[in-house]
Design an enzyme around this catalytic site. Structure first.
Site, PDB file in Angstrom:
ATOM      1  N   ASP A 165       1.802   6.409   5.679  1.00 26.94           N
ATOM      2  CA  ASP A 165       0.657   5.527   4.973  1.00 26.94           C
ATOM      3  C   ASP A 165       1.141   5.036   3.730  1.00 26.94           C
ATOM      4  O   ASP A 165       0.309   4.112   3.235  1.00 26.94           O
ATOM      5  CB  ASP A 165      -0.678   6.262   4.785  1.00 26.94           C
ATOM      6  CG  ASP A 165      -2.065   5.417   4.832  1.00 26.94           C
ATOM      7  OD1 ASP A 165      -1.630   4.178   5.384  1.00 26.94           O
ATOM      8  OD2 ASP A 165      -2.844   5.797   4.489  1.00 26.94           O
TER       9      ASP A 165
ATOM     10  N   LYS B   8     -10.030  13.245   7.711  1.00 24.29           N
ATOM     11  CA  LYS B   8      -9.506  12.761   8.963  1.00 24.29           C
ATOM     12  C   LYS B   8      -9.362  13.828  10.037  1.00 24.29           C
ATOM     13  O   LYS B   8      -9.336  15.268   9.552  1.00 24.29           O
ATOM     14  CB  LYS B   8      -8.040  12.288   8.755  1.00 24.29           C
ATOM     15  CG  LYS B   8      -8.130  10.796   8.382  1.00 24.29           C
ATOM     16  CD  LYS B   8      -6.619  10.580   8.489  1.00 24.29           C
ATOM     17  CE  LYS B   8      -6.566   8.876   7.861  1.00 24.29           C
ATOM     18  NZ  LYS B   8      -7.083   7.789   8.688  1.00 24.29           N
TER      19      LYS B   8
ATOM     20  N   ASP C 171      -2.488  10.243   3.202  1.00 30.65           N
ATOM     21  CA  ASP C 171      -3.853  10.019   3.540  1.00 30.65           C
ATOM     22  C   ASP C 171      -4.680  10.888   4.387  1.00 30.65           C
ATOM     23  O   ASP C 171      -4.464  10.924   5.679  1.00 30.65           O
ATOM     24  CB  ASP C 171      -3.864   8.549   4.187  1.00 30.65           C
ATOM     25  CG  ASP C 171      -5.325   8.097   4.468  1.00 30.65           C
ATOM     26  OD1 ASP C 171      -6.361   8.688   3.714  1.00 30.65           O
ATOM     27  OD2 ASP C 171      -5.558   7.150   5.415  1.00 30.65           O
TER      28      ASP C 171
ATOM     29  N   ARG D 281      -7.690  -0.260   0.955  1.00 26.28           N
ATOM     30  CA  ARG D 281      -8.448  -1.775   0.535  1.00 26.28           C
ATOM     31  C   ARG D 281      -8.728  -1.235  -0.963  1.00 26.28           C
ATOM     32  O   ARG D 281      -8.521  -2.354  -1.942  1.00 26.28           O
ATOM     33  CB  ARG D 281      -9.530  -2.029   1.178  1.00 26.28           C
ATOM     34  CG  ARG D 281     -10.653  -1.217   1.413  1.00 26.28           C
ATOM     35  CD  ARG D 281     -11.640  -1.501   2.679  1.00 26.28           C
ATOM     36  NE  ARG D 281     -11.162  -0.810   3.818  1.00 26.28           N
ATOM     37  CZ  ARG D 281     -11.779  -1.038   4.901  1.00 26.28           C
ATOM     38  NH1 ARG D 281     -12.904  -1.694   5.032  1.00 26.28           N
ATOM     39  NH2 ARG D 281     -11.020  -0.527   6.198  1.00 26.28           N
TER      40      ARG D 281
ATOM     41  N   LYS E 106       0.871  -1.181  -0.103  1.00 30.04           N
ATOM     42  CA  LYS E 106       0.053   0.024   0.014  1.00 30.04           C
ATOM     43  C   LYS E 106       1.054   1.314  -0.097  1.00 30.04           C
ATOM     44  O   LYS E 106       1.551   1.405   0.886  1.00 30.04           O
ATOM     45  CB  LYS E 106      -0.936   0.044   1.025  1.00 30.04           C
ATOM     46  CG  LYS E 106      -1.788   1.338   1.406  1.00 30.04           C
ATOM     47  CD  LYS E 106      -2.786   1.345   2.680  1.00 30.04           C
ATOM     48  CE  LYS E 106      -3.220   2.543   2.981  1.00 30.04           C
ATOM     49  NZ  LYS E 106      -3.931   2.619   4.041  1.00 30.04           N
TER      50      LYS E 106
ATOM     51  N   ASP F  53     -12.202   7.422   3.593  1.00 28.41           N
ATOM     52  CA  ASP F  53     -11.050   7.181   4.309  1.00 28.41           C
ATOM     53  C   ASP F  53     -10.510   5.518   4.289  1.00 28.41           C
ATOM     54  O   ASP F  53      -9.264   5.317   4.749  1.00 28.41           O
ATOM     55  CB  ASP F  53     -11.135   7.880   5.729  1.00 28.41           C
ATOM     56  CG  ASP F  53      -9.658   7.898   6.511  1.00 28.41           C
ATOM     57  OD1 ASP F  53      -8.774   7.647   5.939  1.00 28.41           O
ATOM     58  OD2 ASP F  53      -9.849   8.158   7.653  1.00 28.41           O
TER      59      ASP F  53
ATOM     60  N   GLU G 295      -9.517   3.730   1.962  1.00 28.12           N
ATOM     61  CA  GLU G 295      -8.935   3.832   0.770  1.00 28.12           C
ATOM     62  C   GLU G 295      -7.600   2.870   0.465  1.00 28.12           C
ATOM     63  O   GLU G 295      -7.817   2.543  -0.829  1.00 28.12           O
ATOM     64  CB  GLU G 295      -8.211   5.471   0.471  1.00 28.12           C
ATOM     65  CG  GLU G 295      -6.863   5.457   0.932  1.00 28.12           C
ATOM     66  CD  GLU G 295      -6.707   5.394   2.395  1.00 28.12           C
ATOM     67  OE1 GLU G 295      -7.556   5.592   3.128  1.00 28.12           O
ATOM     68  OE2 GLU G 295      -5.632   5.069   2.652  1.00 28.12           O
TER      69      GLU G 295
END
Ligand code: BES
Ligand code: MN
Ligand code: ZN
Length: 492
Positions: free
Chosen positions: A287, A276, A269, A350, A264, A346, A348
């Site tokens: 991230d 967030k 993020d 996956r 990933k 959020d 994201e």
């Protein structure tokens, strides 16, 4: 740092800027300790008699040297009977700390009599090289006056292991730590430097001058052609172009099935439209920790020239809100054909990973392992000590757990039960990207499992293990676990 294996039979005749001598509590001086004591006119015995240094774990004592060794460094190892793996790790840590306080450029470690309960000499050497090399890590990229680098450049280790296997263990430990440090460097970079384009450039750099490593970068246009509507929905709100980075290392036979690592790579993020909260949002530059660990592992694999085929795929994108961003309730179509209702922008990770997981089917993998800072829920469940491990094949799970135990880069096996998958039902698509309030790390893994049915697959949720918050910094996990797993597959 350069590590060399040697077998020193008489410590008093070996030259070094610092001879390191491990000592247990209440034990008679023997071997190298006895020889160096004699050569120093009884300095070790005198230090013990003073009582300041007793051999307790955590103690160290720097003494003037002998004719051949400029310094003598005693390291306390505690009770001989209790010298297990944890105690050995402490020994490595204290050795680094004490050496770091000197200006010695080289050191000779006398480990001939250091037996670890539950591990062999090679384990000790691999751990020691890994520990010393990774301890020397410093972040220097965006600071004008970084902390000074370690003086120590050469470490000679004398042990009871055979010379060839001792050198191999040291090389494996050092290469693994270089990979760990590569991962930390990438992950520590700020989001305005480390963008998806930056990661793509890093991959090209890694590939340059290595005939076994070929690099391919898929641009958004290509991803659109492939139908990666899920991955592309994450990048819809940002100016930064997303990249799907493929690093193909051919160290094995052409017919050998490749081990595939998927990282990933969200370089920042913000949460997107499901923004967030502000506190600690800076940490979302980490991230891309999964991607960083994939880079680090490839670095270690190529350094060791492992006789395996390994393919690394990094799904790199930035998750930002804007007028063009994906909105909660939007439905997107993934490369697999499955539609996904984006209930929360959020979630994201996956969304980028599922398309990468479909993409890698073409490689007919021996196994696929994805690595992701996927869920805050995993931090709640396991804290910062264990990585969350999920797998659709128990043998793969066991191999990864074993690799984590061996390197103290540990993971914990979590369930992938149907009961959890049911939480991902959507009223408007095949699947929702949100699994409701309970078991957030598990439902995220269940989401990924829907796209990983074509091969043996494992997922590592490193949300709690990829970085530390005080002081802030990337850990380089789980490069040690992954490298050990691949070493085991190569039988090396
Ligand atoms: N990158 C985060 C996960 C994360 C959060 C890692 C905190 C480390 C520390 C991920 O993209 C995310 O935001 N996940 C959401 C999922 C939720 C919306 C279902 C989360 O964990 O809150
Ligand atoms: Mn997120
Ligand atoms: Zn994320």
């Amino acid at each position: 740092m350069k590590f060399t294996a040697r077998t020193v039979s008489d410590a008093s005749t070996a030259t070094s800027q610092c001879a390191v001598v491990p000592l247990f509590r209440n034990s008679k001086l023997s071997g190298a300790a006895a020889a160096l004591n004699k050569a120093s006119g009884g300095a070790i015995k005198a230090a013990l008699e003073l009582g300041d240094f007793t051999g307790k774990s955590g103690q160290s004592c720097l003494l003037p040297g002998t004719a051949k060794s400029k310094r003598l460094l005693l390291i306390g190892c505690g009770e001989r009977k209790k010298f297990d793996r944890a105690a050995a790790r402490e020994f490595a840590r204290h050795t680094y700390k004490a050496l770091n306080d000197t200006t010695a450029r080289d050191a000779l470690l006398h480990l001939e009599e250091l037996e670890v309960d539950g591990a062999d000499a090679e384990w000790l050497l691999e751990m020691l090289a890994r520990s010393l090399e990774s301890s020397s890590y410093r972040y220097t990229e965006t600071v004008a006056k970084p902390k000074p680098a370690l003086k120590l450049a050469r470490v000679v280790v004398s042990s009871s292991a055979g010379k060839a296997s001792a050198q191999r263990a040291l090389d494996q430990g050092a290469a693994t730590a270089c990979g760990v440090n590569t991962a930390r460097n990438l992950a520590n970079l700020p989001g305005n430097v480390c963008t998806p384009s930056y990661l793509a450039a890093q991959a090209r750099k890694l590939g340059r001058g290595n005939s076994k490593l070929s690099i391919q970068v898929l641009e958004e246009k290509k991803m659109r052609e492939l139908g990666m509507g899920s991955l592309l929905s994450v990048t819809a709100g940002t100016e930064q172009p997303a990249k799907l980075i493929v690093m193909n290392y051919q160290g094995g036979k052409k017919s050998d099935k490749p081990y595939v690592l998927v990282g990933k790579g969200i370089t920042f993020d913000s949460g997107g439209i499901s923004l967030k909260p502000g506190a600690k949002m800076d940490e979302m530059k980490f991230d891309m920790g999964g991607a960083a660990s994939v880079f680090g592992t490839m670095d270690a694999v190529t350094r060791m020239e492992l006789p395996l085929n390994v393919i690394a795929v990094v799904a790199a994108a930035e998750n930002m809100p804007s007028g063009s961003a994906t909105k909660p309730g939007d439905v997107v179509t993934s490369m697999s054909g499955k539609t996904i209702e984006v209930l929360n922008t959020d979630a994201e990770g996956r969304l980028v990973l599922c398309d990468a997981l479909t993409y890698v089917e073409r490689f007919k993998p021996a196994a696929v392992i994805d690595i992701a800072t996927l869920t805050g829920a995993c931090v709640v469940a396991l804290g910062s000590h264990a990585t969350g491990l999920y797998a659709n094949k128990d043998e793969l799970a066991q191999q990864l757990l074993a690799a984590g135990t061996e390197t103290h880069d540990r993971a914990w096996h979590m369930p992938l039960w149907d009961d959890y998958s049911k939480q991902l039902k959507s009223d408007f698509a095949d699947l929702a990207n949100l699994g409701g309030p309970g078991g957030g790390s598990v439902t995220a893994a269940c989401f990924l499992a829907e796209f990983a049915g074509a091969y043996d697959w494992a997922h590592l949720d490193i949300a709690g293990t990829a970085w530390d918050s005080t002081p802030k910094g990337a850990t380089g996990r789980p490069v040690s676990l992954l490298t050990r797993y691949l070493l085991d597959r190569a039988g090396a």
